[in-house]
Design a protein around this motif. Structure first.
Motif, mmCIF file in Angstrom:
data_model
loop_
_atom_site.group_PDB
_atom_site.id
_atom_site.type_symbol
_atom_site.label_atom_id
_atom_site.label_comp_id
_atom_site.label_asym_id
_atom_site.label_seq_id
_atom_site.Cartn_x
_atom_site.Cartn_y
_atom_site.Cartn_z
ATOM 1 N N ARG A 140 0.828 -1.208 0.000
ATOM 2 C CA ARG A 140 0.000 0.000 0.000
ATOM 3 C C ARG A 140 0.864 1.262 0.000
ATOM 4 N NH1 ARG A 140 -5.416 -0.207 0.909
ATOM 5 N NH2 ARG A 140 -6.319 -2.188 1.548
ATOM 6 N N TYR A 141 1.863 1.313 0.870
ATOM 7 C CA TYR A 141 2.706 2.496 0.952
ATOM 8 C C TYR A 141 3.555 2.671 -0.313
ATOM 9 C CZ TYR A 141 1.541 3.307 5.845
ATOM 10 O OH TYR A 141 0.874 3.604 7.009
ATOM 11 N N ALA A 142 4.085 1.568 -0.835
ATOM 12 C CA ALA A 142 4.874 1.644 -2.065
ATOM 13 C C ALA A 142 3.991 2.110 -3.221
ATOM 14 C CB ALA A 142 5.484 0.277 -2.375
ATOM 15 N N ALA A 148 1.234 3.885 -3.010
ATOM 16 C CA ALA A 148 0.850 5.275 -2.790
ATOM 17 C C ALA A 148 1.948 6.222 -3.264
ATOM 18 C CB ALA A 148 0.548 5.516 -1.309
ATOM 19 N N ALA A 149 3.209 5.854 -2.998
ATOM 20 C CA ALA A 149 4.338 6.696 -3.408
ATOM 21 C C ALA A 149 4.418 6.796 -4.934
ATOM 22 C CB ALA A 149 5.639 6.130 -2.843
ATOM 23 N N VAL A 150 4.250 5.658 -5.607
ATOM 24 C CA VAL A 150 4.324 5.648 -7.071
ATOM 25 C C VAL A 150 3.183 6.454 -7.677
ATOM 26 C CG1 VAL A 150 4.144 4.184 -9.119
ATOM 27 C CG2 VAL A 150 5.547 3.456 -7.184
ATOM 28 N N LEU A 159 1.363 8.796 -6.267
ATOM 29 C CA LEU A 159 1.507 10.208 -5.931
ATOM 30 C C LEU A 159 2.529 10.879 -6.845
ATOM 31 C CD1 LEU A 159 0.558 12.403 -3.984
ATOM 32 C CD2 LEU A 159 2.459 11.778 -2.475
ATOM 33 N N GLY A 160 3.618 10.168 -7.134
ATOM 34 C CA GLY A 160 4.642 10.719 -8.023
ATOM 35 C C GLY A 160 4.098 10.958 -9.422
ATOM 36 N N TYR A 161 3.337 9.986 -9.941
ATOM 37 C CA TYR A 161 2.762 10.150 -11.272
ATOM 38 C C TYR A 161 1.721 11.267 -11.264
ATOM 39 C CZ TYR A 161 0.963 9.018 -15.873
ATOM 40 O OH TYR A 161 0.593 9.097 -17.180
ATOM 41 N N ASN A 191 0.694 -1.464 -7.311
ATOM 42 C CA ASN A 191 -0.635 -1.033 -6.871
ATOM 43 C C ASN A 191 -1.289 -2.159 -6.068
ATOM 44 O OD1 ASN A 191 -3.206 -0.098 -6.496
ATOM 45 N ND2 ASN A 191 -3.689 0.143 -8.664
ATOM 46 N N ALA A 233 -3.880 7.671 -4.079
ATOM 47 C CA ALA A 233 -2.799 7.627 -3.099
ATOM 48 C C ALA A 233 -3.323 7.829 -1.684
ATOM 49 C CB ALA A 233 -1.761 8.709 -3.434
ATOM 50 N N VAL A 245 -3.067 5.105 1.546
ATOM 51 C CA VAL A 245 -2.492 5.419 2.853
ATOM 52 C C VAL A 245 -3.528 5.250 3.959
ATOM 53 C CG1 VAL A 245 -1.464 7.237 4.274
ATOM 54 C CG2 VAL A 245 -0.755 6.953 1.875
#
Length: 204
Positions: A71-73, A75-77, A79-81, A125, A197, A201
């Motif tokens: 989930r955290y990984a 969310a980071a991806v 959010l970056g996109y 995801n 994202a 989280v």
């Protein structure tokens, strides 16, 4: 009937607007490496659905730490996109004019970043695992020896959806020939990514 049941469940899970679908739609409209993106998404789903049909979903449920980390990984991806989409929406102008030219197929970005983005939005995801491996796997298991027919239906639904989304999106290209329209599209994509994202989280 079992094949259709798997097709229906798979379609109901995949049609919802999310990071992956937003990316496929954008690539389809821009005619940028559409075949590669569609293939990555469809083949990835086929692998995940097969893992679910084989019973991997039971193992995933037994290790909640894996789901939390994913989930955290994810969310980071996402959010970056989303940040990149927001940046394109705010900048507008020449960059969007250049990438809005759909007269030349696969114009624009190189293949590698597009491929890596498609892979990241799919495999990082956690919603994908929960839907394809856990949920679909659990339902498929209820069919006993016929679970592979159910799984085949789910795999078919993914292929049909991504082909339709990726190649059907070009029909909207004339509406997106102006930079202002692209800014709206990227703004919507950014909002969708941010919402996805946040949900990841919140659910961790």
């Amino acid at each position: 009937m079992i094949l259709l049941a798997g097709f229906g469940l798979g379609l109901s899970l995949i049609v919802a607007i999310g990071a992956q679908n937003a990316f496929v739609l954008r690539q389809g409209v821009r005619r940028e490496h559409v075949g590669v993106v569609v293939a990555v998404c469809a083949l990835s789903d086929a692998v995940l659905y097969s893992l679910g049909g084989a019973g991997l979903g039971v193992l995933v449920e037994a290790h909640p730490g894996f789901v939390t980390a994913a989930r955290y990984a994810g969310a980071a991806v996402v959010l970056g996109y989303g940040a990149l989409a927001a940046r394109r929406a705010l900048r507008g102008g020449e960059e969007l004019v250049a990438t809005a030219d759909t007269s030349v197929p696969d114009a624009g970005r190189r293949l590698r970043p597009v491929l890596l983005t498609a892979l990241a939005l799919t495999w990082l995801n956690p919603h994908v695992y929960l839907d394809t491996v856990v949920l679909q796997g659990a339902v498929a298991a209820s069919y006993g020896d016929d679970r592979w027919w159910f799984t085949a239906g789910a795999v078919a639904s993914s292929l049909v959806w991504f082909v339709a989304l990726g190649y059907g999106a070009r029909l909207a290209a004339p509406l997106l020939a102006r930079p202002g329209a692209w800014r709206v599209v990227d703004g919507v994509i950014a909002v969708v990514m941010l919402a996805v994202a946040a949900s990841l989280v919140a659910g961790a």
